[in-house]
Design an enzyme around this catalytic site. Structure first.
Site, mmCIF file in Angstrom:
data_model
loop_
_atom_site.group_PDB
_atom_site.id
_atom_site.type_symbol
_atom_site.label_atom_id
_atom_site.label_comp_id
_atom_site.label_asym_id
_atom_site.label_seq_id
_atom_site.Cartn_x
_atom_site.Cartn_y
_atom_site.Cartn_z
ATOM 1 N N LYS A 44 0.833 -1.215 0.000
ATOM 2 C CA LYS A 44 0.000 0.000 0.000
ATOM 3 C C LYS A 44 0.871 1.270 0.000
ATOM 4 C CE LYS A 44 -2.225 -1.075 3.786
ATOM 5 N NZ LYS A 44 -1.651 -2.367 4.198
ATOM 6 N N ARG A 102 10.626 -2.504 11.862
ATOM 7 C CA ARG A 102 9.521 -2.038 12.692
ATOM 8 C C ARG A 102 9.243 -3.043 13.804
ATOM 9 N NH1 ARG A 102 4.672 -0.451 8.655
ATOM 10 N NH2 ARG A 102 3.558 -1.647 10.231
ATOM 11 N N ARG A 161 11.334 -7.053 5.903
ATOM 12 C CA ARG A 161 11.202 -5.625 5.622
ATOM 13 C C ARG A 161 12.130 -4.768 6.483
ATOM 14 N NH1 ARG A 161 5.337 -2.958 5.049
ATOM 15 N NH2 ARG A 161 5.017 -3.565 7.214
ATOM 16 N N ARG A 199 -1.145 -9.509 12.834
ATOM 17 C CA ARG A 199 -1.662 -8.440 11.956
ATOM 18 C C ARG A 199 -2.449 -9.027 10.787
ATOM 19 N NH1 ARG A 199 3.793 -5.970 10.810
ATOM 20 N NH2 ARG A 199 2.782 -4.589 9.310
ATOM 21 N N ARG A 236 -10.003 0.899 8.546
ATOM 22 C CA ARG A 236 -9.553 -0.456 8.784
ATOM 23 C C ARG A 236 -10.683 -1.321 9.360
ATOM 24 N NH1 ARG A 236 -3.926 0.319 9.152
ATOM 25 N NH2 ARG A 236 -2.728 -1.572 9.348
HETATM 26 P P1 ADP Z 1 0.489 -2.298 8.066
HETATM 27 O O1 ADP Z 1 1.867 -2.169 7.508
HETATM 28 O O2 ADP Z 1 0.276 -3.543 8.859
HETATM 29 O O3 ADP Z 1 -0.590 -2.087 7.058
HETATM 30 P P2 ADP Z 1 0.266 0.360 9.325
HETATM 31 O O4 ADP Z 1 1.631 0.922 9.221
HETATM 32 O O5 ADP Z 1 -0.781 0.915 8.422
HETATM 33 O O6 ADP Z 1 0.328 -1.232 9.219
HETATM 34 O O7 ADP Z 1 -0.282 0.511 10.829
HETATM 35 C C1 ADP Z 1 0.458 0.001 11.943
HETATM 36 C C2 ADP Z 1 -0.434 -0.204 13.151
HETATM 37 O O8 ADP Z 1 -1.080 1.032 13.521
HETATM 38 C C3 ADP Z 1 -1.600 -1.185 12.962
HETATM 39 O O9 ADP Z 1 -1.217 -2.534 13.113
HETATM 40 C C4 ADP Z 1 -2.575 -0.684 14.062
HETATM 41 O O10 ADP Z 1 -2.171 -1.127 15.332
HETATM 42 C C5 ADP Z 1 -2.405 0.823 14.013
HETATM 43 N N1 ADP Z 1 -3.385 1.452 13.091
HETATM 44 C C6 ADP Z 1 -3.095 2.114 11.924
HETATM 45 N N2 ADP Z 1 -4.220 2.553 11.323
HETATM 46 C C7 ADP Z 1 -5.255 2.156 12.111
HETATM 47 C C8 ADP Z 1 -6.684 2.276 12.020
HETATM 48 N N3 ADP Z 1 -7.276 2.884 10.976
HETATM 49 N N4 ADP Z 1 -7.441 1.735 13.021
HETATM 50 C C9 ADP Z 1 -6.878 1.118 14.051
HETATM 51 N N5 ADP Z 1 -5.536 0.950 14.189
HETATM 52 C C10 ADP Z 1 -4.732 1.458 13.242
#
Ligand code: ADP
Length: 212
Positions: free
Chosen positions: A13, A156, A123, A167, A88
């Site tokens: 993404k 991360r 990553r 996740r 989400r």
């Molecule tokens: P990923 O690489 O897994 O898509 P992100 O970098 O987008 O993850 O987000 C990291 C973390 O931040 C998520 O696992 C969650 O804990 C939190 N988070 C991000 N966006 C949201 C959201 N819209 N609602 C709830 N938690 C969120």
């Protein structure tokens, strides 16, 4: 143009978002990046969300909605934006509809869990500019150093095997219903996440056309 990106963790993404903002001049809103900044700053919000993020769970809908509501009021969002990591949950999607009327497109990058887990654990991310690499598939030019800004790359906290599995489960349980939500409204565009970043981008740009 208002775009939403949907996809499992490590589906690509962030990579597509960067290409799309360059092409369409949109603001980039990554709730994950925003939360990670709060954690790094050790703000009250950051301290609140740190452990749930590290374990692969979601922060509360109320908290994230409040953050996005303020962010989309900023000037750079006037010509449109890309939301990466929000909504989400279906609750968040309904709230977004309330806030902005409707989106233009929900882009779903579909990719299998096994490949996502491999990507997650390999990553490396730049803590300064957010660029993302993969030790196996897309390594940085100099090992451990960001090509873009020269910062030392990091893994991360949630890019471990255990948190990665959590996740993916969170994605299937709470975020995958968004695919049906946007499909039913006629906004969904699905792409194959294993096609390679440039091919995926071409598919998306083909669907969006010249719109701004
Ligand atoms: P990923 O690489 O897994 O898509 P992100 O970098 O987008 O993850 O987000 C990291 C973390 O931040 C998520 O696992 C969650 O804990 C939190 N988070 C991000 N966006 C949201 C959201 N819209 N609602 C709830 N938690 C969120």
């Amino acid at each position: 143009m208002k775009l939403v990106l949907i996809g499992a963790p490590a589906a690509g993404k962030g990579t597509q978002a960067r290409k799309l903002i360059a092409r369409y001049g949109l603001a980039y809103i990554s709730t994950g990046d925003m939360l990670r900044e709060e954690v790094a700053k050790k703000s009250e919000l950051g301290l609140n969300v740190k452990s749930v993020m590290a374990s692969g769970g979601l922060v509360s809908d109320e908290m994230i909605i409040a953050i996005v509501k303020e962010r989309i009021k900023e000037d750079d969002c006037k010509n449109g934006f890309i939301l990466d990591g929000f909504p989400r949950t279906v609750v968040q999607a309904k709230k977004l509809d309330e806030l902005i009327g409707n989106i233009d497109k929900a882009i779903y990058i579909n990719a299998p869990d096994e490949v996502m887990l491999e990507r997650i654990t390999a990553r490396e991310t730049c803590p300064k500019c957010g660029a993302s690499y993969n030790k196996i598939a897309i390594p940085s030019k100099v090992a451990g150093i960001c090509d873009v800004c020269g910062e030392k790359l990091e893994q991360r906290k949630d890019d471990t095997l255990e948190a990665g599995k959590a996740r993916l489960k969170t994605f299937h349980d709470q975020s995958e219903p968004l695919v049906e939500y946007y499909n039913a409204q006629g906004y969904l565009f699905e792409v194959d996440g294993l096609k390679g970043a440039d091919n995926i981008f071409n598919d998306i740009a083909g669907e969006l056309g010249e719109r701004a």
